[in-house]
Motif scaffolding. Sequence first.
Motif, PDB file in Angstrom:
ATOM      1  N   GLU A 107     -28.390  -1.025  15.752  1.00 17.78           N
ATOM      2  CA  GLU A 107     -27.744   0.220  15.356  1.00 17.78           C
ATOM      3  C   GLU A 107     -28.817   1.207  14.928  1.00 17.78           C
ATOM      4  OE1 GLU A 107     -24.327   0.488  12.786  1.00 17.78           O
ATOM      5  OE2 GLU A 107     -24.010  -1.665  13.042  1.00 17.78           O
ATOM      6  N   LYS A 108     -28.483   2.489  15.029  1.00 14.20           N
ATOM      7  CA  LYS A 108     -29.416   3.535  14.628  1.00 14.20           C
ATOM      8  C   LYS A 108     -29.231   3.857  13.157  1.00 14.20           C
ATOM      9  CE  LYS A 108     -29.473   5.747  19.124  1.00 14.20           C
ATOM     10  NZ  LYS A 108     -29.094   6.925  19.903  1.00 14.20           N
ATOM     11  N   TYR A 140     -32.519  -1.786  11.773  1.00 17.29           N
ATOM     12  CA  TYR A 140     -31.986  -0.565  12.377  1.00 17.29           C
ATOM     13  C   TYR A 140     -33.119   0.146  13.089  1.00 17.29           C
ATOM     14  CZ  TYR A 140     -28.132  -1.539   9.240  1.00 17.29           C
ATOM     15  OH  TYR A 140     -27.097  -2.160   8.585  1.00 17.29           O
ATOM     16  N   ILE A 141     -32.783   0.942  14.087  1.00 17.53           N
ATOM     17  CA  ILE A 141     -33.811   1.692  14.808  1.00 17.53           C
ATOM     18  C   ILE A 141     -33.817   3.141  14.331  1.00 17.53           C
ATOM     19  CG2 ILE A 141     -32.333   2.185  16.806  1.00 17.53           C
ATOM     20  CD1 ILE A 141     -35.049   1.715  18.443  1.00 17.53           C
ATOM     21  N   ALA A 142     -35.005   3.611  13.980  1.00 17.58           N
ATOM     22  CA  ALA A 142     -35.186   4.994  13.518  1.00 17.58           C
ATOM     23  C   ALA A 142     -35.201   5.934  14.716  1.00 17.58           C
ATOM     24  CB  ALA A 142     -36.495   5.103  12.740  1.00 17.58           C
ATOM     25  N   ILE A 154     -38.593   0.112  14.140  1.00 17.29           N
ATOM     26  CA  ILE A 154     -37.549  -0.767  13.633  1.00 17.29           C
ATOM     27  C   ILE A 154     -37.703  -0.826  12.112  1.00 17.29           C
ATOM     28  CG2 ILE A 154     -36.519  -3.068  13.707  1.00 17.29           C
ATOM     29  CD1 ILE A 154     -36.483  -1.578  16.408  1.00 17.29           C
ATOM     30  N   LEU A 155     -36.618  -0.529  11.418  1.00 12.54           N
ATOM     31  CA  LEU A 155     -36.631  -0.506   9.959  1.00 12.54           C
ATOM     32  C   LEU A 155     -35.722  -1.595   9.407  1.00 12.54           C
ATOM     33  CD1 LEU A 155     -36.308   3.355   9.438  1.00 12.54           C
ATOM     34  CD2 LEU A 155     -38.399   1.985   9.539  1.00 12.54           C
ATOM     35  N   LYS A 156     -36.139  -2.187   8.305  1.00 14.00           N
ATOM     36  CA  LYS A 156     -35.371  -3.250   7.647  1.00 14.00           C
ATOM     37  C   LYS A 156     -34.883  -2.732   6.297  1.00 14.00           C
ATOM     38  CE  LYS A 156     -35.910  -7.764   5.556  1.00 14.00           C
ATOM     39  NZ  LYS A 156     -36.924  -8.509   4.850  1.00 14.00           N
ATOM     40  N   ILE A 157     -33.613  -2.949   6.008  1.00 14.35           N
ATOM     41  CA  ILE A 157     -33.060  -2.557   4.714  1.00 14.35           C
ATOM     42  C   ILE A 157     -33.442  -3.623   3.694  1.00 14.35           C
ATOM     43  CG2 ILE A 157     -30.967  -1.990   3.415  1.00 14.35           C
ATOM     44  CD1 ILE A 157     -31.644  -0.010   5.724  1.00 14.35           C
ATOM     45  N   ASP A 158     -34.162  -3.217   2.646  1.00 14.03           N
ATOM     46  CA  ASP A 158     -34.660  -4.143   1.631  1.00 14.03           C
ATOM     47  C   ASP A 158     -33.753  -4.213   0.407  1.00 14.03           C
ATOM     48  OD1 ASP A 158     -37.076  -4.708   3.081  1.00 14.03           O
ATOM     49  OD2 ASP A 158     -37.808  -2.752   2.442  1.00 14.03           O
ATOM     50  N   GLU A 159     -33.126  -3.100   0.085  1.00 16.45           N
ATOM     51  CA  GLU A 159     -32.351  -3.034  -1.151  1.00 16.45           C
ATOM     52  C   GLU A 159     -31.335  -1.901  -1.057  1.00 16.45           C
ATOM     53  OE1 GLU A 159     -33.695  -2.152  -5.719  1.00 16.45           O
ATOM     54  OE2 GLU A 159     -35.138  -3.168  -4.421  1.00 16.45           O
ATOM     55  N   VAL A 160     -30.131  -2.122  -1.583  1.00 18.91           N
ATOM     56  CA  VAL A 160     -29.111  -1.080  -1.656  1.00 18.91           C
ATOM     57  C   VAL A 160     -28.551  -1.085  -3.074  1.00 18.91           C
ATOM     58  CG1 VAL A 160     -26.887  -0.238  -0.802  1.00 18.91           C
ATOM     59  CG2 VAL A 160     -28.469  -1.341   0.786  1.00 18.91           C
ATOM     60  N   LYS A 161     -28.643   0.058  -3.736  1.00 14.99           N
ATOM     61  CA  LYS A 161     -28.086   0.204  -5.082  1.00 14.99           C
ATOM     62  C   LYS A 161     -27.051   1.322  -5.052  1.00 14.99           C
ATOM     63  CE  LYS A 161     -32.146  -1.350  -7.607  1.00 14.99           C
ATOM     64  NZ  LYS A 161     -33.120  -1.011  -8.643  1.00 14.99           N
TER      65      LYS A 161
END
Length: 100
Positions: free
Chosen positions: A3-4, A43-45, A50-57
């Motif tokens: 996903e983008k 996700y693809i920028a 390619i980017l990885k989600i490390d943390e969501v607050k």
Amino acid sequence: MLEKITFPEHEYESIQNYLYKLGYCYTTRVYKEIGKYKVGELYIAPWGEILKIDEVKTFLKVSERPFYDEMSEDEKIEIRKYSEDIGLPYEFIKFSKSTV
């Protein structure tokens, strides 16, 4: 197919600089994008990395956001408009360049 993940075009260079210098970057997501990005997912920028989600607050008030004092008034107003002002939370997301 990944996903983008989207960003305003005027932020591309700044994001890429943070990823190069620090290895990570942050983004804020409001309204329809709440819950869209998941920790550990790739996700693809728009520029192809390619980017990885490390943390969501999740936060309810803009003043709770990390680095609040570094934000411009326009940034604070924009986030507030789509979150706090309409009674919705927003997400502060840390992401990094994927090594996969």
